[in-house]
Structure formats: C-alpha cells, structure tokens
Design a protein around this motif. Structure first.
Motif, PDB file in Angstrom:
ATOM      1  N   LEU A   1       0.815  -1.213   0.000  1.00 12.75           N
ATOM      2  CA  LEU A   1       0.000   0.000   0.000  1.00 12.75           C
ATOM      3  C   LEU A   1       0.850   1.265   0.000  1.00 12.75           C
ATOM      4  O   LEU A   1       0.513   2.249  -0.666  1.00 12.75           O
ATOM      5  CB  LEU A   1      -0.918   0.000   1.229  1.00 12.75           C
ATOM      6  CG  LEU A   1      -1.950  -1.130   1.306  1.00 12.75           C
ATOM      7  CD1 LEU A   1      -2.750  -1.033   2.587  1.00 12.75           C
ATOM      8  CD2 LEU A   1      -2.868  -1.128   0.090  1.00 12.75           C
ATOM      9  N   LEU A   2       1.955   1.242   0.742  1.00 15.84           N
ATOM     10  CA  LEU A   2       2.777   2.447   0.871  1.00 15.84           C
ATOM     11  C   LEU A   2       3.734   2.632  -0.309  1.00 15.84           C
ATOM     12  O   LEU A   2       3.959   3.761  -0.761  1.00 15.84           O
ATOM     13  CB  LEU A   2       3.571   2.395   2.175  1.00 15.84           C
ATOM     14  CG  LEU A   2       2.768   2.611   3.467  1.00 15.84           C
ATOM     15  CD1 LEU A   2       3.630   2.322   4.685  1.00 15.84           C
ATOM     16  CD2 LEU A   2       2.210   4.025   3.534  1.00 15.84           C
ATOM     17  N   PHE A   3       4.302   1.521  -0.785  1.00  8.77           N
ATOM     18  CA  PHE A   3       5.369   1.630  -1.789  1.00  8.77           C
ATOM     19  C   PHE A   3       5.077   0.852  -3.069  1.00  8.77           C
ATOM     20  O   PHE A   3       5.958   0.717  -3.919  1.00  8.77           O
ATOM     21  CB  PHE A   3       6.693   1.148  -1.194  1.00  8.77           C
ATOM     22  CG  PHE A   3       7.035   1.815   0.120  1.00  8.77           C
ATOM     23  CD1 PHE A   3       7.370   3.155   0.165  1.00  8.77           C
ATOM     24  CD2 PHE A   3       7.000   1.100   1.304  1.00  8.77           C
ATOM     25  CE1 PHE A   3       7.684   3.774   1.370  1.00  8.77           C
ATOM     26  CE2 PHE A   3       7.307   1.702   2.516  1.00  8.77           C
ATOM     27  CZ  PHE A   3       7.654   3.047   2.545  1.00  8.77           C
ATOM     28  N   ASP A   4       3.860   0.292  -3.179  1.00  9.41           N
ATOM     29  CA  ASP A   4       3.452  -0.458  -4.363  1.00  9.41           C
ATOM     30  C   ASP A   4       4.351  -1.665  -4.622  1.00  9.41           C
ATOM     31  O   ASP A   4       4.604  -2.033  -5.770  1.00  9.41           O
ATOM     32  CB  ASP A   4       3.423   0.449  -5.597  1.00  9.41           C
ATOM     33  CG  ASP A   4       2.520  -0.114  -6.694  1.00  9.41           C
ATOM     34  OD1 ASP A   4       1.589  -0.866  -6.341  1.00  9.41           O
ATOM     35  OD2 ASP A   4       2.767   0.178  -7.870  1.00  9.41           O
ATOM     36  N   ILE A   5       4.845  -2.281  -3.549  1.00 13.59           N
ATOM     37  CA  ILE A   5       5.644  -3.506  -3.665  1.00 13.59           C
ATOM     38  C   ILE A   5       4.689  -4.693  -3.770  1.00 13.59           C
ATOM     39  O   ILE A   5       3.761  -4.811  -2.969  1.00 13.59           O
ATOM     40  CB  ILE A   5       6.567  -3.663  -2.438  1.00 13.59           C
ATOM     41  CG1 ILE A   5       7.563  -2.497  -2.382  1.00 13.59           C
ATOM     42  CG2 ILE A   5       7.310  -4.997  -2.477  1.00 13.59           C
ATOM     43  CD1 ILE A   5       8.440  -2.512  -1.140  1.00 13.59           C
ATOM     44  N   PRO A   6       4.859  -5.590  -4.733  1.00  9.11           N
ATOM     45  CA  PRO A   6       3.970  -6.751  -4.838  1.00  9.11           C
ATOM     46  C   PRO A   6       3.944  -7.568  -3.550  1.00  9.11           C
ATOM     47  O   PRO A   6       4.929  -7.611  -2.809  1.00  9.11           O
ATOM     48  CB  PRO A   6       4.581  -7.557  -5.996  1.00  9.11           C
ATOM     49  CG  PRO A   6       5.352  -6.548  -6.793  1.00  9.11           C
ATOM     50  CD  PRO A   6       5.870  -5.556  -5.808  1.00  9.11           C
ATOM     51  N   LEU A   7       2.803  -8.226  -3.314  1.00  7.05           N
ATOM     52  CA  LEU A   7       2.646  -8.967  -2.064  1.00  7.05           C
ATOM     53  C   LEU A   7       3.696 -10.063  -1.909  1.00  7.05           C
ATOM     54  O   LEU A   7       4.212 -10.285  -0.811  1.00  7.05           O
ATOM     55  CB  LEU A   7       1.245  -9.581  -2.001  1.00  7.05           C
ATOM     56  CG  LEU A   7       0.101  -8.639  -1.608  1.00  7.05           C
ATOM     57  CD1 LEU A   7      -1.206  -9.403  -1.562  1.00  7.05           C
ATOM     58  CD2 LEU A   7       0.373  -7.987  -0.261  1.00  7.05           C
ATOM     59  N   LEU A   8       3.999 -10.765  -2.992  1.00  7.26           N
ATOM     60  CA  LEU A   8       4.998 -11.835  -2.895  1.00  7.26           C
ATOM     61  C   LEU A   8       6.351 -11.272  -2.478  1.00  7.26           C
ATOM     62  O   LEU A   8       7.025 -11.830  -1.602  1.00  7.26           O
ATOM     63  CB  LEU A   8       5.116 -12.559  -4.238  1.00  7.26           C
ATOM     64  CG  LEU A   8       3.979 -13.521  -4.593  1.00  7.26           C
ATOM     65  CD1 LEU A   8       4.199 -14.104  -5.990  1.00  7.26           C
ATOM     66  CD2 LEU A   8       3.896 -14.642  -3.571  1.00  7.26           C
ATOM     67  N   ALA A   9       6.749 -10.161  -3.091  1.00  7.52           N
ATOM     68  CA  ALA A   9       8.025  -9.545  -2.728  1.00  7.52           C
ATOM     69  C   ALA A   9       7.983  -9.022  -1.297  1.00  7.52           C
ATOM     70  O   ALA A   9       8.961  -9.141  -0.538  1.00  7.52           O
ATOM     71  CB  ALA A   9       8.355  -8.409  -3.699  1.00  7.52           C
ATOM     72  N   GLY A  10       6.848  -8.442  -0.895  1.00  5.47           N
ATOM     73  CA  GLY A  10       6.719  -7.941   0.472  1.00  5.47           C
ATOM     74  C   GLY A  10       6.809  -9.052   1.502  1.00  5.47           C
ATOM     75  O   GLY A  10       7.392  -8.870   2.573  1.00  5.47           O
ATOM     76  N   ALA A  11       6.227 -10.213   1.182  1.00  5.41           N
ATOM     77  CA  ALA A  11       6.306 -11.344   2.100  1.00  5.41           C
ATOM     78  C   ALA A  11       7.751 -11.803   2.280  1.00  5.41           C
ATOM     79  O   ALA A  11       8.185 -12.137   3.389  1.00  5.41           O
ATOM     80  CB  ALA A  11       5.446 -12.494   1.591  1.00  5.41           C
ATOM     81  N   ILE A  12       8.506 -11.804   1.194  1.00  4.27           N
ATOM     82  CA  ILE A  12       9.910 -12.206   1.271  1.00  4.27           C
ATOM     83  C   ILE A  12      10.735 -11.162   2.028  1.00  4.27           C
ATOM     84  O   ILE A  12      11.581 -11.496   2.857  1.00  4.27           O
ATOM     85  CB  ILE A  12      10.470 -12.434  -0.139  1.00  4.27           C
ATOM     86  CG1 ILE A  12       9.736 -13.613  -0.805  1.00  4.27           C
ATOM     87  CG2 ILE A  12      11.976 -12.694  -0.089  1.00  4.27           C
ATOM     88  CD1 ILE A  12      10.074 -13.795  -2.264  1.00  4.27           C
ATOM     89  N   ILE A  13      10.450  -9.879   1.764  1.00  2.00           N
ATOM     90  CA  ILE A  13      11.162  -8.811   2.473  1.00  2.00           C
ATOM     91  C   ILE A  13      10.907  -8.893   3.974  1.00  2.00           C
ATOM     92  O   ILE A  13      11.793  -8.594   4.791  1.00  2.00           O
ATOM     93  CB  ILE A  13      10.728  -7.425   1.927  1.00  2.00           C
ATOM     94  CG1 ILE A  13      11.252  -7.241   0.506  1.00  2.00           C
ATOM     95  CG2 ILE A  13      11.231  -6.292   2.820  1.00  2.00           C
ATOM     96  CD1 ILE A  13      10.734  -5.983  -0.176  1.00  2.00           C
ATOM     97  N   SER A  14       9.707  -9.311   4.351  1.00  2.00           N
ATOM     98  CA  SER A  14       9.374  -9.373   5.775  1.00  2.00           C
ATOM     99  C   SER A  14      10.269 -10.320   6.549  1.00  2.00           C
ATOM    100  O   SER A  14      10.399 -10.202   7.766  1.00  2.00           O
ATOM    101  CB  SER A  14       7.906  -9.795   5.941  1.00  2.00           C
ATOM    102  OG  SER A  14       7.729 -11.154   5.563  1.00  2.00           O
ATOM    103  N   ALA A  15      10.908 -11.273   5.844  1.00  2.00           N
ATOM    104  CA  ALA A  15      11.818 -12.191   6.527  1.00  2.00           C
ATOM    105  C   ALA A  15      13.043 -11.470   7.079  1.00  2.00           C
ATOM    106  O   ALA A  15      13.694 -11.945   8.023  1.00  2.00           O
ATOM    107  CB  ALA A  15      12.256 -13.302   5.572  1.00  2.00           C
ATOM    108  N   LEU A  16      13.360 -10.306   6.522  1.00  2.00           N
ATOM    109  CA  LEU A  16      14.545  -9.580   6.967  1.00  2.00           C
ATOM    110  C   LEU A  16      14.381  -8.988   8.360  1.00  2.00           C
ATOM    111  O   LEU A  16      15.377  -8.598   8.977  1.00  2.00           O
ATOM    112  CB  LEU A  16      14.867  -8.464   5.965  1.00  2.00           C
ATOM    113  CG  LEU A  16      15.182  -8.918   4.529  1.00  2.00           C
ATOM    114  CD1 LEU A  16      15.423  -7.709   3.638  1.00  2.00           C
ATOM    115  CD2 LEU A  16      16.393  -9.846   4.511  1.00  2.00           C
TER     116      LEU A  16
END
Length: 454
Positions: free
Chosen positions: A153-168
């Motif tokens: 919602l904030l940065f228009d990052i796809p959900l799949l990429a956001g889920a992977i980023i959340s691991a960080l």
C-alpha cells in the motif's frame, strides 16, 4: 562505580515442586534474566513502578497485531458496532490471563513452558509444544501478511516480494535484543505510540455516534445466534487472547532485578499486573478504534462487504474526507506488523527452550518460523490472488483461538495449586473467575467446530 548485583535467592521448595534442583537453576531467557535494575526501597513508588514498565507493552503487541485488523475491520463493516462487546470481553479475559502469567513467572522463577515441562509427562509436553508452535506460525502468518500488505500500500511492492522482504525483520529483532532489553522495550513502545496516534486521528475524522458506540459495548444475544457474526467474534477472541503471549509474559517479567524474596516478589507481582493492565487498555483502545472506524466508514455507507485490508485502505480517505487517512492506516499497519516480529521471536525462543531445552541462534529460529509462514502466503497468492490473502489472515486468527486451551488450562492448573505456588496461589474468587474465562473460551471454540462440521 560497579552495578549492584540483584538478590537472587532461590524459591522455597515448599512453594515450588515442579523442578529438580538442577532444573531450577536454569533461568528463563538467561541473557536478559534480572538485567533491568529496580530502584531500592528508598526510591519513590513512581520510580519503582517505572522500572517494571515494559513487559506489559511487549505483551500488548500481540493483542493489536495485523491479525486483529482483519477481524475488527470485517466485524465493523458487516455488523456495525455490535462486536465492540466482544472486544471488551476478550480484553477483560486478556487482563486476567496475563496477570496470572506474570504471577507464575515472578512467584516461581519458571516460565509457563518450563513449568509444563517439569510437571507433565514427555508425551503431553510434545503435544503442548506442537500446539504452541502452530500458534506462533499462525501469528507469524498474520505478521507476514500485514507487513506485505503495508509495503504494497505504501510503496506499491507486490505482495509476494513484500512477504519475502518481511523475513529480513529477523535481523532487526536480533539487533535490538543484542542492544539490551530496555532498548527492545523502548522500540516496541515507540511503535505502539505510532499506531495509537494514527488511529486517534482516524476516529476523530470518522466522527462516530457516541450512543451507538456505547450500545455496542453492551452484550447482544445476536452474536450467538448469527453464525457469521459468531465466526468473526471467535476470530476476534483468537486475535486478542494470544496463547503464546502467556508463555512470553511469564518469562519477560523475570528480566527485572527485584529481590527474590517473599516481599520482593509480592511487590513485583503488583507492579507487573499494573503494567500489563494499563498496556492492555491501550490495546483495547486500538482494537476498538479499528472496529469503530470500519463501522463509521463502511457499515453506514453501503460497503458492508469490506473484508480486505487493501479495500479498506482504498476507501478510507474518500469516505472520511481526510486525504491522509489511508496513509495513516497503512503506516499503523506497518508499525503493528514490525512490532509483532519482536514478540514472536522472543515467544518462539522461550517456548522452544522451555519445552525442549533446545537452544538455536535467534536469527535461525526467526527465519525458520517466518519461512513456515511465508509458504502459505505465497501459495495462496499464487492460486487465488490478493483476495485469498484476506481469507487466510482471518483463518489464522481462528487457528490461534483453537490453540488457547492448550495454554490457558495448564496456566490455571499451576496458579491455583497451593503446593506449587505457596503463598502466591490465587484466591478462591480469582480461581472461579479464571476458570469461567477458560470455560467461555472452550465453549466458543466448541461452537465454532460444531458449525464448521455442520
């Protein structure tokens, strides 16, 4: 000037009979045990109370994580203010249960996982451990979805990429824990304040009718007769009363270097109870605010079918007439998701070490649970698209609700046993109240299972 060492006199054997002498020497969260200094007896009551402030807010994070958002949004959009009474009831349950968890940890020096391991046979402990791990994965699932949606919602990052980023965020939690427990608490409280501020602005902008809000806090028989409303109500309880938080709280209250004497423990129990009660009142405000905003914005404007966080974000600003409303909503969601990772990391560590005496690096533990949560998010997104993620988020809260008895019943068994708690055993009145809470939880879960089978 050297820092004074805390008084760590052992718990009298007459008051604690779970553990052998060797087991009793194993502290919960040994790296942080008694690491936060408490002012001496000559200090003011305010300074002594402030020394105990922190664990309650860390526990309250689990009561306002992204999993709550799905149930609160859906409940407010579909049924208006009716389910406010469920939020109030679940918060009341949380205050009681968390105070008992804090009492167990302070009075005995054992967290709930250690107490279970010492008391139950290995087969029972394995079942309890697996139930706890399932609860943590369900909670982590909500955090993954919440963080991914907020980034989208904030940065228009796809959900799949956001889920992977959340691991960080595993490394963020690790960094904060290495800095010290007070740094960890300050970070959590700062993000909680951000969430509270965002929703305070949203409620003011929504201008909800006060009379309808007050009526929503009154019990309604419709909740039990409407199966869809009951399903969401149980989801709210599952998202509010978090089973792994009972394990977490019984451990982190031991980070305070209070005197391990009868009077020292009694004072610590009093301050820890005030800490968690005040913190959970903040959680009540945030959960109620989410439902109130949803009811004011969606229920009365013909958008009762709103069930997705993304839809709520898209419609909030136009419906409330406040351009920044949607942005505040997404910022609060990101703060809540980030905050939840800290408590998830600690709870996972406490449960694994308590039940299995298995110690693995924090980053490995975090990446393992986060990986298990990412897999269903990726699968559901690939198969059903973004719409399926919302259903998965709501389902995760129902799974959490189903795990509650596996944490609540052992806790009540221990704190009501004078042979194990000694002078710190809870009163008969509190015993009745606590078991009534447990019975309500069991009945609601049984009704959910019956409806699902039918």
């Amino acid at each position: 000037m050297s820092r004074p060492e805390p008084v760590l006199s052992p718990t009298p054997k007459s008051a604690w009979r779970f553990a052998s002498d060797a087991q009793a020497d194993t502290n919960s969260l040994p790296g942080a045990f008694a690491s936060v200094q408490v002012p001496g007896a000559g200090a003011s009551w305010l300074r002594r109370f402030l020394a105990f402030v922190g664990p309650g807010y860390m526990v309250s994070v689990g009561y306002m994580d992204p999993g709550n958002w799905a149930t609160d949004l859906q409940g407010g959009a579909q049924f208006g203010y009716t389910l406010l009474t469920v939020i109030l009831l679940s918060n009341f349950m949380a205050i009681i249960l968390q105070s008992l968890a804090a009492r167990l940890g302070i009075a005995t020096g054992r967290d709930l996982a250690q107490a279970c391991r010492d008391h139950f046979p290995p087969a029972v402990n394995i079942v309890l451990w697996l139930a706890c791990e399932l609860a943590i994965i369900a909670c982590d699932l909500a955090e993954v979805i919440g963080t991914a949606v907020a980034l989208h919602l904030l940065f228009d990052i796809p959900l799949l990429a956001g889920a992977i980023i959340s691991a960080l965020d595993a490394f963020l939690a690790l960094y904060l824990m290495n800095r010290g427990f007070r740094y960890l608490e300050a970070f959590v409280i700062g993000l909680l304040a951000t969430v509270a501020l965002c929703f305070a602005v949203e409620v003011v902008a929504a201008q909800p009718p006060v009379a309808a809000i007050l009526k929503g806090f009154l019990p309604s028989t419709e909740i039990m007769t409407n199966s869809q409303m009951l399903y969401i109500a149980i989801g709210i309880i599952g998202a509010t009363v978090m089973p792994h938080n009972l394990y977490l709280h019984s451990s982190i209250v031991q980070t305070r270097a209070f005197e391990r004497t009868s009077s020292g423990r009694r004072e610590a129990i009093r301050w820890a109870t005030w800490d968690s009660t005040i913190a959970l009142m903040l959680a009540l405000f945030i959960n109620a605010a989410i439902l109130i905003v949803a009811a004011a914005a969606f229920h009365t404007s013909g958008h009762q079918d709103i069930a997705e966080i993304e839809d709520a974000y898209r419609l909030l600003s136009p419906l409330l007439g406040l351009g920044v409303a949607s942005t505040l909503f997404a910022v609060a969601l990101l703060a809540a998701g980030t905050n939840s990772t800290v408590t998830g990391t600690l709870a996972g560590q406490i449960i694994m070490e308590g039940f299995l005496r298995l110690t693995i690096p924090h980053w490995a533990r975090r990446l393992l649970t986060r990986g298990l949560a990412i897999i269903p998010v990726v699968a559901v997104t690939a198969l059903y698209g973004n719409r399926g993620v919302g259903e998965l988020l709501l389902l995760s809260q129902v799974v959490l609700s189903m795990q509650l008895p596996f944490a609540v019943i052992p806790l009540l068994m221990f704190v009501t046993d004078r042979g194990k708690m000694g002078e710190f055993v809870i009163s008969r009145r509190m015993t009745v109240l606590a078991w009534a809470v447990a019975i309500i939880i069991l009945l609601l879960n049984g009704k959910l299972l019956f409806d699902a089978i039918a």
